[in-house]
Design a protein around this motif. Sequence first.
Motif, PDB file in Angstrom:
ATOM      1  N   MET A 158      47.078  40.065  24.708  1.00 21.08           N
ATOM      2  CA  MET A 158      45.849  40.210  25.461  1.00 21.08           C
ATOM      3  C   MET A 158      45.675  39.019  26.412  1.00 21.08           C
ATOM      4  N   THR A 159      46.001  37.829  25.939  1.00 23.93           N
ATOM      5  CA  THR A 159      45.934  36.683  26.837  1.00 23.93           C
ATOM      6  C   THR A 159      47.192  36.664  27.688  1.00 23.93           C
ATOM      7  N   GLY A 160      47.205  35.775  28.643  1.00 22.17           N
ATOM      8  CA  GLY A 160      48.353  35.711  29.533  1.00 22.17           C
ATOM      9  C   GLY A 160      47.966  36.205  30.916  1.00 22.17           C
ATOM     10  N   PRO A 161      48.954  36.276  31.806  1.00 21.99           N
ATOM     11  CA  PRO A 161      48.661  36.696  33.179  1.00 21.99           C
ATOM     12  C   PRO A 161      48.200  38.148  33.248  1.00 21.99           C
ATOM     13  N   LEU A 162      47.405  38.442  34.258  1.00 20.84           N
ATOM     14  CA  LEU A 162      46.883  39.799  34.471  1.00 20.84           C
ATOM     15  C   LEU A 162      47.774  40.506  35.485  1.00 20.84           C
ATOM     16  N   HIS A 163      48.445  41.570  35.056  1.00 23.09           N
ATOM     17  CA  HIS A 163      49.337  42.319  35.938  1.00 23.09           C
ATOM     18  C   HIS A 163      48.514  43.369  36.692  1.00 23.09           C
ATOM     19  N   VAL A 164      48.401  43.192  38.006  1.00 21.66           N
ATOM     20  CA  VAL A 164      47.625  44.111  38.835  1.00 21.66           C
ATOM     21  C   VAL A 164      48.508  45.277  39.252  1.00 21.66           C
ATOM     22  N   ARG A 165      49.625  44.977  39.904  1.00 24.24           N
ATOM     23  CA  ARG A 165      50.629  45.990  40.263  1.00 24.24           C
ATOM     24  C   ARG A 165      51.880  45.256  40.715  1.00 24.24           C
ATOM     25  N   GLY A 166      53.018  45.884  40.536  1.00 21.91           N
ATOM     26  CA  GLY A 166      54.300  45.348  40.986  1.00 21.91           C
ATOM     27  C   GLY A 166      54.416  43.840  40.946  1.00 21.91           C
ATOM     28  N   SER A 167      54.367  43.223  42.106  1.00 21.90           N
ATOM     29  CA  SER A 167      54.567  41.782  42.206  1.00 21.90           C
ATOM     30  C   SER A 167      53.262  40.989  42.176  1.00 21.90           C
ATOM     31  N   VAL A 168      52.131  41.661  42.077  1.00 18.76           N
ATOM     32  CA  VAL A 168      50.840  40.961  42.080  1.00 18.76           C
ATOM     33  C   VAL A 168      50.432  40.664  40.643  1.00 18.76           C
ATOM     34  N   VAL A 169      50.439  39.371  40.316  1.00 20.10           N
ATOM     35  CA  VAL A 169      50.086  38.917  38.969  1.00 20.10           C
ATOM     36  C   VAL A 169      49.103  37.762  39.098  1.00 20.10           C
ATOM     37  N   VAL A 170      47.965  37.887  38.404  1.00 21.91           N
ATOM     38  CA  VAL A 170      46.948  36.831  38.434  1.00 21.91           C
ATOM     39  C   VAL A 170      47.183  35.932  37.223  1.00 21.91           C
ATOM     40  N   PRO A 171      47.405  34.622  37.435  1.00 19.75           N
ATOM     41  CA  PRO A 171      47.617  33.714  36.305  1.00 19.75           C
ATOM     42  C   PRO A 171      46.366  33.604  35.434  1.00 19.75           C
ATOM     43  N   GLU A 172      46.571  33.379  34.141  1.00 16.35           N
ATOM     44  CA  GLU A 172      45.469  33.246  33.180  1.00 16.35           C
ATOM     45  C   GLU A 172      44.521  32.120  33.583  1.00 16.35           C
ATOM     46  N   ALA A 173      45.043  31.059  34.202  1.00 18.80           N
ATOM     47  CA  ALA A 173      44.230  29.900  34.575  1.00 18.80           C
ATOM     48  C   ALA A 173      43.172  30.254  35.627  1.00 18.80           C
ATOM     49  N   GLU A 174      43.388  31.338  36.393  1.00 19.25           N
ATOM     50  CA  GLU A 174      42.428  31.711  37.437  1.00 19.25           C
ATOM     51  C   GLU A 174      41.315  32.624  36.922  1.00 19.25           C
ATOM     52  N   LEU A 175      41.382  33.004  35.662  1.00 18.81           N
ATOM     53  CA  LEU A 175      40.353  33.858  35.067  1.00 18.81           C
ATOM     54  C   LEU A 175      39.391  32.983  34.257  1.00 18.81           C
ATOM     55  N   ALA A 176      38.091  33.135  34.515  1.00 21.05           N
ATOM     56  CA  ALA A 176      37.076  32.354  33.795  1.00 21.05           C
ATOM     57  C   ALA A 176      36.275  33.298  32.897  1.00 21.05           C
ATOM     58  N   TRP A 177      36.161  32.934  31.625  1.00 21.75           N
ATOM     59  CA  TRP A 177      35.469  33.776  30.644  1.00 21.75           C
ATOM     60  C   TRP A 177      34.154  33.142  30.229  1.00 21.75           C
ATOM     61  N   ARG A 178      33.153  33.996  29.978  1.00 19.30           N
ATOM     62  CA  ARG A 178      31.863  33.567  29.422  1.00 19.30           C
ATOM     63  C   ARG A 178      31.460  34.586  28.371  1.00 19.30           C
ATOM     64  N   PHE A 179      30.894  34.124  27.269  1.00 20.04           N
ATOM     65  CA  PHE A 179      30.521  35.026  26.189  1.00 20.04           C
ATOM     66  C   PHE A 179      29.050  34.863  25.863  1.00 20.04           C
ATOM     67  N   SER A 180      28.405  35.981  25.536  1.00 19.74           N
ATOM     68  CA  SER A 180      26.996  35.948  25.150  1.00 19.74           C
ATOM     69  C   SER A 180      26.728  37.112  24.220  1.00 19.74           C
ATOM     70  N   ARG A 181      25.514  37.191  23.735  1.00 16.73           N
ATOM     71  CA  ARG A 181      25.161  38.264  22.809  1.00 16.73           C
ATOM     72  C   ARG A 181      24.851  39.536  23.574  1.00 16.73           C
ATOM     73  N   SER A 182      25.349  40.641  23.063  1.00 20.10           N
ATOM     74  CA  SER A 182      25.090  41.942  23.678  1.00 20.10           C
ATOM     75  C   SER A 182      23.671  42.378  23.394  1.00 20.10           C
ATOM     76  N   SER A 183      23.133  43.209  24.282  1.00 19.99           N
ATOM     77  CA  SER A 183      21.792  43.751  24.066  1.00 19.99           C
ATOM     78  C   SER A 183      21.909  45.062  23.310  1.00 19.99           C
ATOM     79  N   GLY A 184      20.802  45.553  22.823  1.00 23.05           N
ATOM     80  CA  GLY A 184      20.775  46.853  22.158  1.00 23.05           C
ATOM     81  C   GLY A 184      20.989  46.749  20.670  1.00 23.05           C
ATOM     82  N   PRO A 185      20.974  47.893  19.992  1.00 24.16           N
ATOM     83  CA  PRO A 185      21.100  47.907  18.539  1.00 24.16           C
ATOM     84  C   PRO A 185      22.512  47.506  18.110  1.00 24.16           C
ATOM     85  N   GLY A 186      22.643  46.999  16.897  1.00 29.12           N
ATOM     86  CA  GLY A 186      23.967  46.599  16.467  1.00 29.12           C
ATOM     87  C   GLY A 186      24.097  46.296  14.999  1.00 29.12           C
TER      88      GLY A 186
END
Length: 140
Positions: free
Chosen positions: A1-29
């Motif tokens: 799941m981690t690692g570079p993001l393969h968009v298509r063919g030769s287009v690959v986005v490095p993991e370092a260029e992706l920024a993640w943020r986490f928070s609590r989901s809304s709604g029932p759970g």
Amino acid sequence: MTGPLHVRGSVVVPEAELAWRFSRSSGPGGQGVNTTDSRVELSFDLAGTTALGPALKARALERLAARLVDGVITLAASEYRSQLRNREAARERLAALLREAIAPPPKRRRPTKPSKGAVERRLTAKKHRSDLKRLRRRED
């Protein structure tokens, strides 16, 4: 799941260029709703990326202009209860969005005219239909 993001063919986005943020989901759970940060926000700096060439970057910036904030695109995923599944969903959505944004424009339609034979067949069929209807009329 981690690692570079393969968009298509030769287009690959490095993991370092992706920024993640986490928070609590809304709604029932249920019991774990107040303790798990399952909502995911994935940010990608489209304007400053090195993964796309100049032509692809310009095309993507133009097509995604309405969704960008200072050249950064942000996607949120909170449809699953698991943070891992939400991360996967966000990555898939970003890849699909970028794939669509960098796709080449469709080929232009070359205008054509109907052939003489096609025009003649159409007019003959119209004339035949008109004659049929004329013959059905009641004469007073």
